[in-house]
Enzyme design. Sequence first.
Site, PDB file in Angstrom:
ATOM      1  N   ASN A   1       0.873  -1.171   0.000  1.00 56.05           N
ATOM      2  CA  ASN A   1       0.000   0.000   0.000  1.00 56.05           C
ATOM      3  C   ASN A   1       0.913   1.226   0.000  1.00 56.05           C
ATOM      4  O   ASN A   1       1.439   1.617   1.037  1.00 56.05           O
ATOM      5  CB  ASN A   1      -0.886  -0.046   1.257  1.00 56.05           C
ATOM      6  CG  ASN A   1      -1.854   1.119   1.330  1.00 56.05           C
ATOM      7  OD1 ASN A   1      -1.790   2.035   0.506  1.00 56.05           O
ATOM      8  ND2 ASN A   1      -2.731   1.096   2.313  1.00 56.05           N
TER       9      ASN A   1
ATOM     10  N   ARG B   1      -2.559  -2.084  -3.513  1.00 59.43           N
ATOM     11  CA  ARG B   1      -3.729  -1.244  -3.350  1.00 59.43           C
ATOM     12  C   ARG B   1      -3.596  -0.084  -4.330  1.00 59.43           C
ATOM     13  O   ARG B   1      -2.607   0.661  -4.293  1.00 59.43           O
ATOM     14  CB  ARG B   1      -3.797  -0.699  -1.932  1.00 59.43           C
ATOM     15  CG  ARG B   1      -4.955   0.248  -1.773  1.00 59.43           C
ATOM     16  CD  ARG B   1      -4.902   0.973  -0.460  1.00 59.43           C
ATOM     17  NE  ARG B   1      -6.068   1.832  -0.345  1.00 59.43           N
ATOM     18  CZ  ARG B   1      -6.083   2.959   0.346  1.00 59.43           C
ATOM     19  NH1 ARG B   1      -5.012   3.359   0.990  1.00 59.43           N
ATOM     20  NH2 ARG B   1      -7.172   3.681   0.410  1.00 59.43           N
TER      21      ARG B   1
ATOM     22  N   HIS C   1     -12.508   3.363  -0.406  1.00 60.10           N
ATOM     23  CA  HIS C   1     -12.549   2.372   0.690  1.00 60.10           C
ATOM     24  C   HIS C   1     -13.285   1.105   0.257  1.00 60.10           C
ATOM     25  O   HIS C   1     -13.825   0.369   1.088  1.00 60.10           O
ATOM     26  CB  HIS C   1     -13.302   2.902   1.942  1.00 60.10           C
ATOM     27  CG  HIS C   1     -12.624   4.025   2.665  1.00 60.10           C
ATOM     28  ND1 HIS C   1     -13.322   5.066   3.229  1.00 60.10           N
ATOM     29  CD2 HIS C   1     -11.323   4.250   2.940  1.00 60.10           C
ATOM     30  CE1 HIS C   1     -12.485   5.896   3.822  1.00 60.10           C
ATOM     31  NE2 HIS C   1     -11.254   5.422   3.660  1.00 60.10           N
TER      32      HIS C   1
ATOM     33  N   ARG D   1     -11.051  16.193   6.665  1.00 59.22           N
ATOM     34  CA  ARG D   1     -11.812  16.591   5.470  1.00 59.22           C
ATOM     35  C   ARG D   1     -13.232  16.986   5.846  1.00 59.22           C
ATOM     36  O   ARG D   1     -13.836  16.386   6.725  1.00 59.22           O
ATOM     37  CB  ARG D   1     -11.889  15.428   4.465  1.00 59.22           C
ATOM     38  CG  ARG D   1     -10.565  15.024   3.906  1.00 59.22           C
ATOM     39  CD  ARG D   1     -10.708  13.880   2.894  1.00 59.22           C
ATOM     40  NE  ARG D   1      -9.514  13.076   2.895  1.00 59.22           N
ATOM     41  CZ  ARG D   1      -9.503  11.745   2.857  1.00 59.22           C
ATOM     42  NH1 ARG D   1     -10.627  11.078   2.756  1.00 59.22           N
ATOM     43  NH2 ARG D   1      -8.366  11.094   2.881  1.00 59.22           N
TER      44      ARG D   1
ATOM     45  N   GLU E   1      -8.264  -4.724   5.254  1.00 60.81           N
ATOM     46  CA  GLU E   1      -8.082  -4.438   3.830  1.00 60.81           C
ATOM     47  C   GLU E   1      -6.947  -5.262   3.235  1.00 60.81           C
ATOM     48  O   GLU E   1      -7.012  -5.690   2.087  1.00 60.81           O
ATOM     49  CB  GLU E   1      -7.841  -2.935   3.635  1.00 60.81           C
ATOM     50  CG  GLU E   1      -9.114  -2.138   3.874  1.00 60.81           C
ATOM     51  CD  GLU E   1      -8.891  -0.652   4.016  1.00 60.81           C
ATOM     52  OE1 GLU E   1      -8.518  -0.212   5.122  1.00 60.81           O
ATOM     53  OE2 GLU E   1      -9.080   0.077   3.035  1.00 60.81           O
TER      54      GLU E   1
END
Length: 405
Positions: free
Chosen positions: A14, A98, A187, A248, A391
Amino acid sequence: MTANANATRVLVLNSGSSSLKYQLLDMADGARLAVGLVERIGEDTSRLAHTPLATGGTKREITERIADHTAALNAVAAELAADGLGLDSPELAAIGHRVVHGGSEFTEPTLVTDEVLAHIERLVPVAPLHNPANITGIRTAQALRPDLPQVAVFDTAFHTTMPEHAARYAIDTATADAHMVRRYGFHGTSHAYVSRETAKLLGKDPSEVNVIVLHLGNGASASAVRGGRCVDTSMGLTPLEGLVMGTRSGDIDPAVIFHLSRNAGMSTDEIDSLLNKKSGLIGLCGDNDMREIRRRIDEGDERAKLAFDVYVHRLKKYIGAYYAVLGKVDAVAFTAGVGENAAPVREAAVAGLEELGLAVDAELNAQRGDAARLISPEYARVAVAVVPTDEELEIATQAYALVSA
Ligand code: AMP
């Protein structure tokens, strides 16, 4: 596709702009053989932390300048080799990467070819922070093991089943199409994994259940999953839309941007930075870690309380919206750092929704644990669950399924 039937290991990479996270998994039994992270790549204070789980070894750390992603992966390869888990091992079946943005085209895990790389590169304008780092990670891994299948697993793929009416923004179609402007969602690996694990927890097949997944980490997104397929998600063209996140804003009136541009004299880059890095929880109260926010609330801090309330209000609105989108909901699943650990967030998000069949049992909600678990009382019509995401395991599973098919 795999020549060697004993090749059951997958290295998951990742790559972020200045970091490289990795895990080596054995898909014969799902065991994690090694995990680690390189951070601050390109700075003088780079750090590699490597834990060789297979040998029961303790965490090793290297703190010296690691110039770029190539040097980072070389350093990781050396650490793995020191534990007898080197990248030259015939037991390695694939490297799973990823990749954040796969646009509309990549609906599945994909074997990396030059053409695939070129396509990921064409998506850089809609993922300027993420796709370049992902491409670098793939190129570096290819250079180290040119013979090994490299599999790209896209954050957007799970959401490509969204119907057109959920994926379209209501703006001029020609402009939208010319510039790839539509809702992609992110996601996806987590939403896919958690929605499946939630079905498992209910003793059902994913095709039999409708689930609202709330992935609440530093980034946060919700999704509505009908019978195992995503029908709506809260992130859009970029990961900025939707829920209030650590830094965010999530949803705002787009006119805020014109207003700040025209009246506050802010440049596009300044507004971009404001909404992505200085908004959400940190913008509201100066902290983005939910633990710290809860601590401040306990001390009577009003700003922290307001930040928490804004966060939960947005979350509740999305639960309601996705309840309506799905029509019938079997489970609401909380996951990621906040979702898995912050009982007060779960309690507040579901509070007052008894008429929708939603409730949280205070005692079950307060319990901690690593396993997927129900936190709703027995009488509740809709299950509320805490389902830890994984993940890396999902990327490894998808990559391995592709190369061993
Ligand atoms: P993630 O992006 O999934 O790693 O989640 C990171 C976020 O999870 C942190 O910024 C924290 O806000 C939150 N978090 C982690 N542990 C806890 C905890 N024990 N209680 C509350 N929030 C937590």
